[in-house]
Design a protein around this motif. Structure first.
Motif, PDB file in Angstrom:
ATOM      1  N   GLN A 351       0.831  -1.209   0.000  1.00 23.47           N
ATOM      2  CA  GLN A 351       0.000   0.000   0.000  1.00 23.47           C
ATOM      3  C   GLN A 351       0.867   1.262   0.000  1.00 23.47           C
ATOM      4  O   GLN A 351       0.534   2.255  -0.632  1.00 23.47           O
ATOM      5  CB  GLN A 351      -0.940  -0.027   1.206  1.00 23.47           C
ATOM      6  N   GLU A 378      -5.969  -6.073  -7.532  1.00 22.95           N
ATOM      7  CA  GLU A 378      -7.078  -7.011  -7.404  1.00 22.95           C
ATOM      8  C   GLU A 378      -7.875  -6.720  -6.142  1.00 22.95           C
ATOM      9  O   GLU A 378      -7.428  -5.974  -5.261  1.00 22.95           O
ATOM     10  CB  GLU A 378      -6.542  -8.443  -7.372  1.00 22.95           C
ATOM     11  N   MET A 379      -9.019  -7.402  -6.049  1.00 20.89           N
ATOM     12  CA  MET A 379      -9.958  -7.123  -4.970  1.00 20.89           C
ATOM     13  C   MET A 379      -9.345  -7.320  -3.582  1.00 20.89           C
ATOM     14  O   MET A 379      -8.594  -8.278  -3.366  1.00 20.89           O
ATOM     15  CB  MET A 379     -11.169  -8.060  -5.083  1.00 20.89           C
ATOM     16  N   GLY A 380      -9.701  -6.401  -2.702  1.00 14.99           N
ATOM     17  CA  GLY A 380      -9.338  -6.565  -1.292  1.00 14.99           C
ATOM     18  C   GLY A 380      -7.947  -6.096  -0.910  1.00 14.99           C
ATOM     19  O   GLY A 380      -7.523  -6.276   0.222  1.00 14.99           O
ATOM     20  N   LEU A 381      -7.228  -5.461  -1.837  1.00 15.41           N
ATOM     21  CA  LEU A 381      -5.860  -5.034  -1.495  1.00 15.41           C
ATOM     22  C   LEU A 381      -5.820  -3.653  -0.830  1.00 15.41           C
ATOM     23  O   LEU A 381      -4.763  -3.120  -0.567  1.00 15.41           O
ATOM     24  CB  LEU A 381      -4.965  -5.031  -2.737  1.00 15.41           C
ATOM     25  N   GLU A 424     -15.211   4.269   5.327  1.00 16.80           N
ATOM     26  CA  GLU A 424     -13.747   4.170   5.212  1.00 16.80           C
ATOM     27  C   GLU A 424     -13.090   5.519   5.553  1.00 16.80           C
ATOM     28  O   GLU A 424     -12.056   5.559   6.194  1.00 16.80           O
ATOM     29  CB  GLU A 424     -13.345   3.721   3.805  1.00 16.80           C
ATOM     30  N   TRP A 428     -10.455   5.724   8.673  1.00 14.60           N
ATOM     31  CA  TRP A 428      -9.036   6.053   8.530  1.00 14.60           C
ATOM     32  C   TRP A 428      -8.723   7.515   8.849  1.00 14.60           C
ATOM     33  O   TRP A 428      -7.618   7.835   9.264  1.00 14.60           O
ATOM     34  CB  TRP A 428      -8.538   5.744   7.112  1.00 14.60           C
ATOM     35  N   GLU A 483     -14.777   1.605  -8.694  1.00 13.66           N
ATOM     36  CA  GLU A 483     -15.296   0.655  -9.677  1.00 13.66           C
ATOM     37  C   GLU A 483     -15.336   1.367 -11.031  1.00 13.66           C
ATOM     38  O   GLU A 483     -16.335   1.412 -11.728  1.00 13.66           O
ATOM     39  CB  GLU A 483     -16.701   0.158  -9.279  1.00 13.66           C
ATOM     40  N   GLY A 759     -17.243  -4.370  -4.166  1.00 16.15           N
ATOM     41  CA  GLY A 759     -16.996  -3.571  -2.967  1.00 16.15           C
ATOM     42  C   GLY A 759     -17.626  -4.060  -1.667  1.00 16.15           C
ATOM     43  O   GLY A 759     -17.320  -3.543  -0.619  1.00 16.15           O
ATOM     44  N   GLN A 782     -15.279 -10.921  -8.777  1.00 21.89           N
ATOM     45  CA  GLN A 782     -15.708  -9.902  -7.811  1.00 21.89           C
ATOM     46  C   GLN A 782     -16.520 -10.541  -6.697  1.00 21.89           C
ATOM     47  O   GLN A 782     -16.311 -10.272  -5.523  1.00 21.89           O
ATOM     48  CB  GLN A 782     -16.581  -8.844  -8.507  1.00 21.89           C
ATOM     49  N   ARG A 786     -15.857 -11.394  -1.948  1.00 26.90           N
ATOM     50  CA  ARG A 786     -16.622 -10.713  -0.892  1.00 26.90           C
ATOM     51  C   ARG A 786     -16.334 -11.238   0.501  1.00 26.90           C
ATOM     52  O   ARG A 786     -16.548 -10.541   1.485  1.00 26.90           O
ATOM     53  CB  ARG A 786     -18.148 -10.815  -1.162  1.00 26.90           C
ATOM     54  N   ARG A 789     -11.597 -11.192   2.816  1.00 23.07           N
ATOM     55  CA  ARG A 789     -11.208  -9.794   2.927  1.00 23.07           C
ATOM     56  C   ARG A 789     -10.707  -9.503   4.323  1.00 23.07           C
ATOM     57  O   ARG A 789     -10.882 -10.313   5.235  1.00 23.07           O
ATOM     58  CB  ARG A 789     -12.419  -8.880   2.664  1.00 23.07           C
TER      59      ARG A 789
HETATM   60  N1  LIG Z   1      -3.653  -1.768   6.002  1.00 27.86           N
HETATM   61  C1  LIG Z   1      -4.839  -2.207   6.368  1.00 27.86           C
HETATM   62  N2  LIG Z   1      -5.071  -2.603   7.620  1.00 27.86           N
HETATM   63  C2  LIG Z   1      -6.284  -3.044   8.007  1.00 27.86           C
HETATM   64  N3  LIG Z   1      -7.362  -3.131   7.193  1.00 27.86           N
HETATM   65  C3  LIG Z   1      -7.188  -2.757   5.925  1.00 27.86           C
HETATM   66  C4  LIG Z   1      -5.932  -2.280   5.440  1.00 27.86           C
HETATM   67  N4  LIG Z   1      -6.084  -1.972   4.133  1.00 27.86           N
HETATM   68  C5  LIG Z   1      -7.362  -2.235   3.810  1.00 27.86           C
HETATM   69  N5  LIG Z   1      -8.029  -2.698   4.887  1.00 27.86           N
HETATM   70  C6  LIG Z   1      -9.438  -3.112   4.928  1.00 27.86           C
HETATM   71  O1  LIG Z   1      -9.616  -4.123   3.952  1.00 27.86           O
HETATM   72  C7  LIG Z   1     -10.927  -4.075   3.411  1.00 27.86           C
HETATM   73  C8  LIG Z   1     -10.821  -4.085   1.898  1.00 27.86           C
HETATM   74  O2  LIG Z   1     -10.277  -2.862   1.474  1.00 27.86           O
HETATM   75  P1  LIG Z   1     -10.853  -2.147   0.156  1.00 27.86           P
HETATM   76  O3  LIG Z   1     -12.343  -2.189   0.131  1.00 27.86           O
HETATM   77  O4  LIG Z   1     -10.202  -0.836   0.044  1.00 27.86           O
HETATM   78  O5  LIG Z   1     -10.276  -3.118  -0.920  1.00 27.86           O
HETATM   79  P2  LIG Z   1     -10.367  -2.938  -2.460  1.00 27.86           P
HETATM   80  O6  LIG Z   1      -9.013  -3.167  -2.989  1.00 27.86           O
HETATM   81  O7  LIG Z   1     -11.030  -1.654  -2.832  1.00 27.86           O
HETATM   82  O8  LIG Z   1     -11.302  -4.159  -2.814  1.00 27.86           O
HETATM   83  P3  LIG Z   1     -12.618  -4.163  -3.751  1.00 27.86           P
HETATM   84  O9  LIG Z   1     -12.136  -3.916  -5.133  1.00 27.86           O
HETATM   85  O10 LIG Z   1     -13.151  -5.534  -3.550  1.00 27.86           O
HETATM   86  O11 LIG Z   1     -13.509  -3.123  -3.186  1.00 27.86           O
HETATM   87  C9  LIG Z   1     -11.574  -2.832   3.964  1.00 27.86           C
HETATM   88  O12 LIG Z   1     -12.423  -3.199   5.014  1.00 27.86           O
HETATM   89  C10 LIG Z   1     -10.411  -2.022   4.496  1.00 27.86           C
HETATM   90  O13 LIG Z   1     -10.794  -1.196   5.565  1.00 27.86           O
END
Ligand SMILES: Nc1ncnc2c1ncn2[C@@H]1O[C@H](COP(=O)(O)OP(=O)(O)OP(=O)(O)O)[C@@H](O)[C@H]1O
Length: 948
Positions: A351, A378-381, A424, A428, A483, A759, A782, A786, A789
Motif C-alpha cells: 500500500q 485485485e480485490m481486497g488489497l 472508510e 481512517w 469501480e 466492494g 468480484q 466478498r 477480505r
Molecule cells: N492496512 C490495512 N489494515 C487493516 N485493514 C485494511 C488495510 N487496508 C485495507 N483494509 C481493509 O480491507 C478491506 C478491503 O479494502 P478495500 O475495500 O479498500 O479493498 P479494495 O481493494 O477496494 O477491494 P474491492 O475492489 O473488492 O472493493 C476494507 O475493510 C479495508 O478497511
C-alpha cells in the motif's frame, strides 16, 4: 462571562482567598502583618490592604484562568430521534467550561447550537453520548484540556514567536536544516506531554519560518445572534511584523490586521480582521510537510537525501529534477512530503508503494502533461485506503512551498458503495479530523455549501449524472472513480458528465481494468489521461489490430512479432499510470482460502431437457423455430442448468420455452433433486448452515434463481438476507451490517453477482457458493472476493458449481481457456444479431453440440491429465499449448467416489451417498497462498498478454 455564585460558595471563596493571603505573607517573612484568617477583622484587613490588593489581583487572575479553562472535544451531533438506525447529522465541537460546568455545542461552522449545564464532568470522554441543546451528541477525541490549551498558547507565544528564535531560525536556515514545524493543538491531541516537551525543545533548537498560514472560515462582522460563516479562507501571518492578511478561497484579499497578537493564533480562536470575523480551523504549515529552509530551493534527487523525521512517517517521492522547471515554475522551496505517522503505521508495504505511485502520477512526476492514473489492484488489497492516504496527504500540504495541492476531492462510486466510502473515510481519517459529505437522498449538494471545509464529497454515479450542473458550481481538485470500469465506454453520459467537471487529477479504481477488449481499456486511459494514447483510430491501428491478429491460431511469425513489439510498447506506456498487484500479496494478512470447482452430473430431467433443447435448435431451420437465435438458446440452456422449473417461469415465453414447458412435470412434482446443483446446495446448507451453524453466501447472476434459492432456505427453515438489483441502498447497507454482526441469526446471504458483487464486505460468512457463472469472469471474481477480505478471521471456502457436459462447462472452459466473447458480445448480440458472428462457427458448434454421456468431466479430459483423481500424482502427459487452461494444473483433482478423509479435511460436509451419485469431480486449489484462482490468473493473463 462570569456567573454569580451561591452565598455559601462566596463565603468559602472568601476564606480561601484569605488563607492564600496569609500564605503569601508568610512566604514573604512579613510576620508583623501575619494575620490569622480566622481572626480577620476590618482593621487587620485594612493594614494588609496593599499586599492584599496585589494578591487579590493574582488570585482573580488565577480564578479567571481556571474559570476560563476549557476542555474541547470533537463531536458528532444529530437531532433527537427514536429511529432504530441512527446516523449523525454533522460534526461539531463541544467546549466544556469546568467551573461552573457548562458545555457549549457548536457546529462545524462555529455556529452556536446549544448549552448543557447538567452533566458529570468525569463522564466526559471519547464515546460518551449526551444531550446538548436538544441535540444528541457523541464525544470524539479530546482536542485539549485547559492546561494543554494554555501550555500550547504559551508555547506559541514564548517559544515560537520571539524574535530571538527568529534570529536562530535564520541561522539554522542558512545551514540548510530541515526544521520540524510546530504542531497544531489538534495534532497534539494524541501526543504525550513529554513528547510535546521534546517538541518544544526541538523547536528551540531548530527554527521557524516567518510566515504562517491558517485555514479559516470567515464572515462579515455581525451582531446577529445566530451567526453563520460566509466562506473558507486563508489567513497568512508574517510573524516578523505581526501583520496578517485574510484571503478568500480564490486568493482575493478580504482584510488586513496590522498588529496580530501572535498568542491568539490558536485553533478555534475567533479574531476580527478588518471588518471580517474569522475562526482559525487549522495551521496549513503544520508538521507535514516539513519546511526545508534554504536560501535556494533544494531539489531532492533521491529519498536518501531527505532526512527522515523523528516521526519516522513515510516520505513520498521527490519531484524529478528533469521536470522541476515545469512542475515548480515559481521556484518555491521544495519540501519533503510525508504521509502522516498514523497512516504510515497502518499501511502495508504494497500500500505504501501504491500511495507513492499514485502521488507521482497525480503530481505529474511521471509525465508533467498528465495527472491521472488507474489503480488496478485485485480485490481486497485496500485500494480505498491507498487513495484516502494520498488525498489526506495532499489536502494537508504539498512539495512546493508547503502549499496544499488539494482542497476538495470528489469520490464517485456505485450507489451501493457510497456509505462504504463514508465508513472508510471515518475509519481512517476521523482521527485526522477529515470527514466526508455524502450527497444524495435528503443530503442535497446545497447543504454542503455550509460545510465547505469538509474536503470529501461522495456521490453515486447516478446522482452525479442527474445533478452535474450543481457539481459544476464547486471546484474539485481530484476525482476518484471507484469501480471505474463503469467508464469503460467513452460514449456514455456518465463519462461526458464527469468530463464536464474539468477536474484536473483523476484516479480510477478498478479490480478489473480489462474486462472484454482493449477498446474498454483505451476508454479508461483516455478518461484519466486524455490524449496519452492518441485518438482511438490511432490506438486501434497501432495496438489493437496487431494484438487481435496475433490471437488467431494461424497468425504468422511476422504478425506475432509485431504484436509482441506493440504489446511491449503499450506496457511501457501504461506502466507510467497504471498499477496492478495480485491478490496473493494479501495472503500473509488473511486466513487461508480454499477454492473448489465442483463438477456435477445433470439430473435425468436436466439431461432430457438439455438434449431436447439442443435438438430443437439444431433442427430449427426445418421447423417453426427457424427464427431462434443463439442468444435465446443459450438463455434456455443456462436456465435448465440452474433448475428445469425456471424454463417455465418466464414472462415472455418464446416458441422454444413453450415447447420445453410441455415436457416438464407438474411443478408440484418437481424438487431440488431435479437440479444437480440445487440438490448439492441443499446438502451443503444442511451440513454447513443447519448442522454447523456457519454463515454462507449464495451467489447467482439471476434473480429468479435467487428466488428459488430463497425458497430452498425457507423450506429448510434457514433465515436469510438478500441483496439484488431491487434492494434499495439503505436496505443493502442494513442487510450487510446485519449479516456481519454476530447477533444476527441469518445464516444465508443471497447475493446477486451483478448487483452486489463489487466492494461489498460479507465477512460474516466463511463459505461462499457461486451457483452459476457469467461469461465475464470479472463478475464471478468480484463476487468470490466478498468473503476473503480484511476482517475475516476464519478460513474461507469457496465452491463454484458447474454442470458438467453442457453449456455451463463450456462457459467455464471459455473463461479459463481463451479470450472469451464476453459480455459485450452477448450484449451486442441482443442489439444486433449479426454480431453473434463474433463467435466463430467452431465456437458455436462447440457450444451447442449434443452430449452423449454426462457422466464424465470434459474439463479434466481436456487437460490430458492422467491423475488418478485422488488429488495426488498429478501428471500431465502433454501440456496443452493453452496456457490459460494450464492454470488448472495448479489444482488438485479429485474424482468420485471421494475419499472420506478428503471430505473431512477440506470441510466438504456433504453426505457420501449423495456425492457418489452426482458429484463427478472436485478441483481444489493446490496452494492456498498462491491464491491464483482460475479467474484471477485468467485476468492476469489477459492483462499480461496485452499490457503487463
Ligand atoms: N492496512 C490495512 N489494515 C487493516 N485493514 C485494511 C488495510 N487496508 C485495507 N483494509 C481493509 O480491507 C478491506 C478491503 O479494502 P478495500 O475495500 O479498500 O479493498 P479494495 O481493494 O477496494 O477491494 P474491492 O475492489 O473488492 O472493493 C476494507 O475493510 C479495508 O478497511
Amino acid at each position: 462571562m462570569r456567573r454569580s455564585c451561591a452565598p455559601s460558595m462566596l463565603k468559602e471563596r472568601e476564606i480561601e482567598k484569605r488563607r492564600k493571603i496569609d500564605k503569601l505573607f508568610e512566604k514573604e517573612g512579613d510576620s508583623d502583618d501575619k494575620v490569622s484568617s480566622t481572626t480577620l477583622n476590618e482593621q487587620s484587613w485594612g493594614t494588609s490592604r496593599n499586599r492584599s490588593t496585589q494578591f487579590e489581583e493574582q488570585t482573580a487572575k488565577e480564578n479567571n484562568d481556571t474559570f476560563n479553562s476549557k476542555i474541547i472535544f470533537n463531536a458528532v451531533w444529530r437531532e433527537m430521534t427514536k429511529k432504530k438506525h441512527k446516523t449523525w447529522d454533522g460534526d461539531g465541537l463541544l467546549e466544556v467550561q469546568l467551573n461552573p460546568p457548562r458545555a457549549v455545542l457548536k457546529d462545524s461552522t462555529g455556529r452556536y447550537m446549544g448549552t448543557n449545564a447538567k452533566f458529570e464532568i468525569n463522564n466526559l470522554e471519547e464515546g460518551y453520548q449526551m444531550v446538548v441543546g436538544g441535540k444528541e451528541i457523541e464525544l470524539l477525541e479530546q482536542i485539549t484540556d485547559g492546561n494543554q490549551y494554555f501550555a500550547i498558547r504559551k508555547q506559541y507565544a514564548e517559544n515560537r514567536w520571539n524574535s530571538e528564535e527568529k534570529v536562530q531560525s535564520k541561522e539554522a536556515s542558512k545551514k540548510g536544516k530541515i526544521t520540524t514545524l510546530f504542531q497544531t493543538p489538534y495534532n497534539l491531541k494524541h501526543e504525550k506531554l513529554e513528547d510535546r516537551n521534546n517538541e518544544t525543545k526541538n523547536v528551540q533548537e531548530n527554527k521557524l519560518t516567518e510566515k504562517l498560514s491558517f485555514n479559516v472560515v470567515w464572515r462579515e462582522k455581525t451582531t446577529k445572534k445566530n451567526k453563520t460563516w460566509n466562506g473558507d479562507g486563508v489567513f497568512d501571518v508574517n510573524s516578523d511584523v505581526k501583520r496578517g492578511v485574510l484571503k478568500d478561497e480564490k486568493g482575493q484579499e478580504l482584510g488586513i490586521e496590522e498588529n496580530v497578537n501572535l498568542s491568539d493564533l490558536v485553533i478555534g480562536s475567533i479574531l476580527l480582521i478588518g471588518d471580517k470575523e474569522i475562526e482559525i480551523l487549522e495551521v496549513v504549515t503544520s508538521n507535514q510537510p516539513q519546511i526545508l529552509i534554504e536560501e535556494k530551493p533544494k531539489i531532492f534527487t533521491s529519498r536518501e537525501n531527505m532526512r527522515i523525521t523523528k516521526t519516522d512517517g513515510f516520505i513520498l517521492p521527490c519531484p524529478p529534477e528533469n521536470y522541476i522547471g515545469i512542475l515548480n515554475p515559481t521556484n518555491l522551496p521544495i519540501l519533503a512530503v510525508e504521509v502522516s505517522y498514523r497512516l504510515a503505521q497502518l499501511l502495508r508495504p504494497h500500500q505504501k508503494d501504491g500511495v507513492s505511485f499514485l502521488y507521482e502520477c497525480v503530481m505529474g512526476f511521471q509525465n508533467p502533461k498528465y495527472r491521472g492514473c488507474i489503480l488496478a489492484d485485485e480485490m481486497g488489497l485496500g485500494k480505498t485506503l491507498q487513495c484516502l492516504t494520498l488525498a489526506h496527504t495532499l489536502l494537508k500540504g504539498g512539495p512546493y512551498g508547503g502549499e496544499r495541492v488539494l482542497h476538495r476531492v470528489l469520490i464517485a462510486a456505485p450507489s451501493s458503495l457510497t456509505r462504504n466510502w463514508e465508513n472508510e473515510v471515518n475509519k481512517w481519517l476521523k482521527c485526522e479530523r477529515m470527514y466526508a459529505f455524502v450527497v444524495g437522498g435528503k443530503h442535497k449538494l446545497g447543504s454542503y455549501f455550509k460545510q465547505q471545509h469538509v474536503p470529501f464529497v461522495i456521490a453515486s454515479y447516478e446522482f452525479l449524472l442527474s445533478n452535474v450542473a450543481e457539481f459544476q458550481c464547486l471546484k474539485f481538485d481530484m476525482l476518484i472513480c471507484d469501480e471505474g470500469h463503469r467508464l469503460k465506454n467513452e460514449s456514455t453520459k456518465i463519462v461526458a458528465a464527469l468530463r464536464e467537471l474539468n477536474i484536473p487529477r483523476r484516479v480510477i479504481i478498478t479490480g478489473t481494468p480489462v474486462q472484454n477488449d482493449l477498446r474498454e481499456f483505451y476508454s479508461l486511459i483516455e478518461f484519466v489521461n486524455p490524449g496519452i494514447l492518441g485518438n482511438y483510430e490511432e490506438f486501434h491501428s497501432h495496438f489493437e489490430i496487431p494484438l487481435q491478429q496475433s490471437q488467431c491460431p494461424e497468425a504468422s511469425t511476422e504478425v506475432k512479432n509485431l504484436a509482441a513489439e506493440r504489446s511491449k510498447e503499450l506496457k511501457q506506456i501504461s506502466e507510467t499510470f497504471m498499477l496492478r498487484r495480485l491478490q496473493n500479496v494479501n495472503g500473509q494478512y488473511l486466513p487461508k482460502k480454499y477454492e473448489y470447482i465442483c463438477f456435477v452430473q445433470p439430473s435425468e430431467l436436466q439431461q432430457f431437457l438439455l438434449q431436447k433443447a439442443l435438438h430443437l435448435y439444431t433442427q430449427r431451420k426445418e421447423t417453426i423455430l427457424k427464427d431462434l437465435t443463439p442468444l435465446q438458446i443459450i438463455t434456455v440452456l443456462k436456465k435448465i442448468c440452474n433448475h428445469p422449473s425456471l424454463v417455465a417461469r418466464t414472462k415472455t415465453p418464446n416458441l422454444l420455452t413453450r415447447t420445453l414447458e410441455r415436457c416438464l412435470p407438474d411443478c408440484t412434482e418437481m424438487g431440488p433433486f431435479d437440479s444437480a446443483k440445487l440438490e448439492l446446495v441443499q446438502h451443503f446448507l444442511i451440513s454447513s448452515a443447519i448442522q454447523s451453524g456457519e454463515k454462507c453466501v449464495l451467489v447467482s447472476n439471476h434473480t429468479k434463481t435467487l428466488n428459488m434459492l430463497q425458497g430452498l432456505c425457507d423450506f429448510l427453515n434457514i433465515k436469510c438476507l438478500r441483496l439484488d438489483g431491487s434492494t434499495s441502498v439503505g436496505e443493502r447497507n442494513d442487510n450487510v451490517e446485519k449479516f456481519n454482526s454476530d447477533s444476527d441469526d441469518s445464516l444465508v446471504f443471497l447475493l446477486s453477482a451483478k448487483a452486489g458483487g463489487v466492494g461489498l464486505n460479507l465477512i460474516g460468512a466463511s463459505r461462499l457458493v457461486l451457483f452459476d457463472n457469467d461469461w465475464n469472469p470479472a463478475i464471478d471474481a468480484q463476487a468470490i472476493s466478498r468473503i476473503w477480505r480484511d476482517g475475516q478471521t476464519r478460513d474461507v471456502h469457496i465452491y463454484r458449481l458447474v454442470t458438467a457436459g453442457c453449456i455451463e462447462e463450456k462457459i467455464f472452459q471459455r473463461q479459463t481457456a481463451k479470450l472469451s466473447l464476453g459480455d459485450c458480445v452477448i450484449q451486442n448480440a441482443v442489439e444486433n444479431n449479426e454480431n453473434i458472428m463474433k463467435f466463430t462457427a467452431e465456437d458455436l458448434s462447440n457450444l451447442f453440440c449434443l452430449q452423449e454421456d454426462y457422466s464424465f468431466c470434459q474439463t479434466h479430459e481436456n487437460l490430458n491429465c492422467n491423475c488418478n483423481g485422488d488429488g495426488e500424482n498429478l501428471t500431465l502427459e502433454t501440456k496443452t499449448n493453452n496456457h490459460n487452461i494450464n492454470a488448472l494444473t495448479n489444482w488438485k483433482h479429485y474424482k468420485s467416489p471421494f475419499d472420506t478423509n478428503f471430505l473431512e479435511v477440506f470441510s466438504f460436509l456433504i453426505s457420501n451417498v449423495y456425492i457418489y451419485k452426482t458429484l463427478l469431480y472436485i478441483f481444489r486449489l493446490l496452494a492456498w497462498k498462491m491464491q491464483a484462482t482460475i479467474l484471477c490468473s485468467y485476468l492476469a493473463l489477459r492483462l499480461n498478454r496485452f499490457i503487463l
